[in-house]
Structure formats: C-alpha cells, structure tokens
Design a protein around this motif. Sequence first.
Motif, short mmCIF file in Angstrom:
data_model
loop_
_atom_site.label_atom_id
_atom_site.label_comp_id
_atom_site.label_asym_id
_atom_site.label_seq_id
_atom_site.Cartn_x
_atom_site.Cartn_y
_atom_site.Cartn_z
N VAL A 377 39.35 44.85 46.56
CA VAL A 377 39.35 43.64 47.41
C VAL A 377 39.58 41.71 47.06
O VAL A 377 40.24 41.37 48.29
CB VAL A 377 38.57 43.99 49.06
CG1 VAL A 377 37.11 43.65 48.51
CG2 VAL A 377 39.38 42.69 50.10
N ASP A 378 38.25 41.37 46.22
CA ASP A 378 38.18 40.34 45.42
C ASP A 378 39.49 39.82 45.27
O ASP A 378 39.85 38.15 45.17
CB ASP A 378 37.40 40.71 44.82
CG ASP A 378 35.72 41.01 45.24
OD1 ASP A 378 35.39 42.51 45.51
OD2 ASP A 378 34.99 40.12 45.01
N ARG A 379 40.24 40.82 44.44
CA ARG A 379 41.10 40.89 43.59
C ARG A 379 42.34 39.78 44.88
O ARG A 379 43.07 38.85 44.55
CB ARG A 379 42.43 41.80 43.14
CG ARG A 379 43.10 41.13 42.16
CD ARG A 379 44.67 42.30 41.28
NE ARG A 379 43.74 43.57 41.62
CZ ARG A 379 44.85 44.06 42.24
NH1 ARG A 379 46.53 43.92 42.69
NH2 ARG A 379 44.85 45.90 42.33
N PHE A 380 42.64 40.21 45.73
CA PHE A 380 43.93 40.17 47.18
C PHE A 380 43.05 38.87 47.64
O PHE A 380 43.97 37.98 47.91
CB PHE A 380 44.35 41.15 48.34
CG PHE A 380 44.42 41.88 47.09
CD1 PHE A 380 46.10 41.86 47.50
CD2 PHE A 380 43.34 43.17 47.18
CE1 PHE A 380 47.06 43.62 46.95
CE2 PHE A 380 44.44 44.39 46.29
CZ PHE A 380 45.98 44.57 46.05
N VAL A 381 41.93 38.44 47.86
CA VAL A 381 41.43 36.84 49.31
C VAL A 381 40.81 35.92 47.57
O VAL A 381 41.44 35.10 47.85
CB VAL A 381 39.36 37.64 48.06
CG1 VAL A 381 38.98 36.49 48.92
CG2 VAL A 381 39.36 39.04 49.55
#
Length: 521
Positions: A377-381
């Motif tokens: 998820v961090d990549r998209f955030v």
Amino acid sequence: MPLRPVSLHATRGSVAAQEISQGIDALLEEYRDQVPLAFPAEVLAEAERVAGRAAPRTGSAASADDTARIDRIDRTDVPFVTLDPESSTDLDQAMHLERTDAGYRVLYAIADVPLFVDLDGAIDTEARRRGATVYLPDRRVPLHPEVLSEGVASLLPEQDTPAFVWIFDLDQAGAVQSIDLERATVRSVAKLDYDTVQEQLDAGQGHPMMQLLQEIGDLRQQQEAARGGASLNVPEQEVEGDGDHVLLTWRSPNPIEESNAQISLMTGMAAAQLMLEHGAGILRTMPPAEPQAIERFRRQSQVLGTPWPKDVAYGDFLRSLDWRDPGHLALLNQATSLFRGASYAAFTTAQEVPDDPAQAAIAAPYAHATAPLRRLVDRFVLLVCHAHAAGRTPEPALLQALEAIPEAMRTTAAKAGELERHAIELVETAALRAFVGEEFDASVIERREATPSKESGKGTSNGSPTRVEVQLTDPPVTAWVPMDASPGDVVRVRLDSVDPRHGTARFVPAGDLSASADGDR
C-alpha cells in the motif's frame, strides 16, 4: 497478546537451527498456494531490467529507459543515515535531522519503489499477490525481488539511491509547521543499528543525529499524548541458539526505536493530511473502541488493582503500565480489545472520504507511507501524495488502482498471519522441548468458564473445563491451562509434554500428574 519472534540466532549447523529450518521449509510447502515463495521468471526478468533506472537523474537528462523520465532533485550532499535492526538490508527509510532557529527540520527519505514498479507490470501484479514481506523466525519472504529490495532500491550506505524525501519543519514543541514532498537522489553515509545506538546514547555519547532523534522523539511522544494517542508497551520474543537447543528470550524495544517510530508516525499523519485535503488516497483506519469494551477494561483495571482514573486518557494509562508486573501484563493483554478493526479505506473524490477518517489508536488520520519495500500500500500512497504536493491530479490509472489495494492488503495479511503464527508455534515447541517435566511461575492474563458437553447438556466431561491463559516469563510463551484462577494471579504450572510435529505443548497445574489435552499452548 501478539508476541512474535523477531529473529533467530541459533548457531548455523546446530540441530536446533536445522530442525527449525526444516520445519519452516515444510510450512512453506504447505502454504505455497497462499504465500508465494519463488518469484516467477517474468518478474525476475523485469526486475533485472528496471534495476538500471537507479542511475542518478536530474533535470531533463536522457535515460536509457523512457519510462524512468522522472525529474529528481540531487540531495546526495545531505548526509542521510539509516536506523534499523543490525541484520536489515531492505532499508526503506533514511533521515537527516537538524536544529533550526524555529525548532527542527526533518528530511525523511523513503525508498522510491514506484520508480522500479510499473503499474500493472509483472512486478506490480506479483506484489499485489504477496501484499507484504513475510517475516519468519529464520528467513523472510520478500515482497519484491532482492535485486530491488536489498539492492538498488534499498537505502544502503554509500549508494546513490532514488527516494521520496519528506521535508518537515517543526517548532520548539515538535509540532509540524510545514510539509513538503519531493523526488530526489539521496546518499546514506551510515547504516546505524538500534542496539549500538542505544548503548552509545546510554553512555552519553553517540551519533549527533541520534541524539537529536531522541530529543525530537520525546517531543513527538508528548504530541501523541496531547492528542490522545496510545500504544501497547509490550516486549517481543527473540530466538537464540544454545548448542543444540533453542532459547526464547524477551526483547524490550530500545527507547530510540520508539523515537524512530515517532518520525514514521509523523510522516503517516502528514500523508493522510495531504490526501484528505485533496480528496484522493488510501488511509489506515481503526474505529474508536466500543463503549462496552472501554467499560469492561475499566472494570478489569479495578479488579487487577490498577484502576483507570476517569480523568486519565487511555493512552496515558497504557503508557503507565509495565509488562513486568503480572497485573499490568494482564491489563495490557486485555487492552488489545481496544485496538481492533484496523483496515484500509481508499477514496478518489472528496465525497468518498470516510465519515471518521481517524486511526483511533493514533488519534489522528493516518496512512502507511514509509515502508514501500516491504508493504504494497505504501507505494500507492507515496505516488498519490507526491502528485498532491506538486499540485497535480493523480493519474487516472493510479486512482483506478487505489480501489483494489485495501482488499489485496486484507486477504494477503490474513494468509501471511496464519503462516507466521504456525511458524512461531514451531519455534516455541522446539524451545520448550528441553523443559518437559519442569515447573514455572506464570501470570494469569485471561480466564474462560467451562463449557458443557454437547451430548448431555450438562457437566464438563466432554466439553471444555474452566481454564486460564497464562504468560510465562522464562521462556516467554503463553499457554492455556485447565485450572481456575483470576487475571493477575501468579500460578505454578508444569510442562507436561510437547508435540513438535503438530507444534503444540501441554501445560497442567503444578502437582497434577495426569496429562491433559486441554492444556495446549
């Protein structure tokens, strides 16, 4: 209480290490359809190809890979440092801290994983199947191929690495006054580890930036208390080898680890703020504790001899508890009921923002934004936040992708959690085998009433007897024991038997010479 081994230090070649390795090999084979182990050939090939994008790039310089045409600021003159466990090589974060006239400036570099992962490419597809790096007692199953996660995308020392750099200006009290986010090339000058840094700080020495981190961390903890945030202060299990045996020991996190965590929390709150202001992103959410759970916890604190005062926030109360006290340990275990329901919420318009966007334990809106090497998820955030910070609308394909990420995180976490739990049981069983027949002092952390036999509707011969969950201090394991006692009591139990094949251990009350299958760990 979610205790989990953080590492395995059994001597290579020892019977203990070999046995655990073989057991985990078997577990991974059993879970091969739920938790992928090897990367498909097309994923590895793509990783090798995109690794070349790590070459420094500034302005409009040409690139051999047109998909890597991203302007990056050159910040290689800034002496960033990393702070992680000593053995870590997948380094997501690096920091540079300095004092200013107004307070502090924090530059927080996060690995630019999106540079290497094309949306809907082979690596992206595989990462969605995995969700996160899975940590087992003797190994890890990475989210991304190692050429990226432990190579060109990792913020390793003396390596020019692409990164997202968060820039925070704090006042004298540690409150955030301004936020910015850029894509840059950075260079870490030192790989610091928790234990060494803490030893140096305790001796009144240490890296100047770590002294500043300690100072900022203390201020951020005060900020957390002021807004009503809370955390559970519990130790971790660590696995060590002693000849042919395995030992489980307690590991209490170092104070500098909490300071480090505060920088990450600050970044996650900043990411959430950006996404909420611009109406698109993914939040990490947790609902407030139910009133019934809060009242139940208050009653438990009264019974256990440490009442929760009405005028004290529950975060402040939890921070006052010491796991070394049996009554406090039982309370910390019960407090987990206040930290339930964590999830992710994606939104692409202001109308889709959750009604209550706060993460209740943090007491503020929050997002996962600091571990893209290890969490999907961090990549998209990071991509969404960078677009917002630059005054741009995120690309339509990125916004469309957000909708699928919460479910991917939920399903992959459930599968990985089951594997991790079984691996821990395997290690605990191996550690306990040397103690069969021995007695231990244990703290009662929960009690369950007997359940009647389904056949007769009365009695307990074919149902479950009254039993209690106990926490042993040495070795640090939990177990259910068929006996009656109250939470907070210290009781004496005996390890009756272990079954390495099924990863179970049976405890009975001390003095009870008849083994009981109801005393399983």
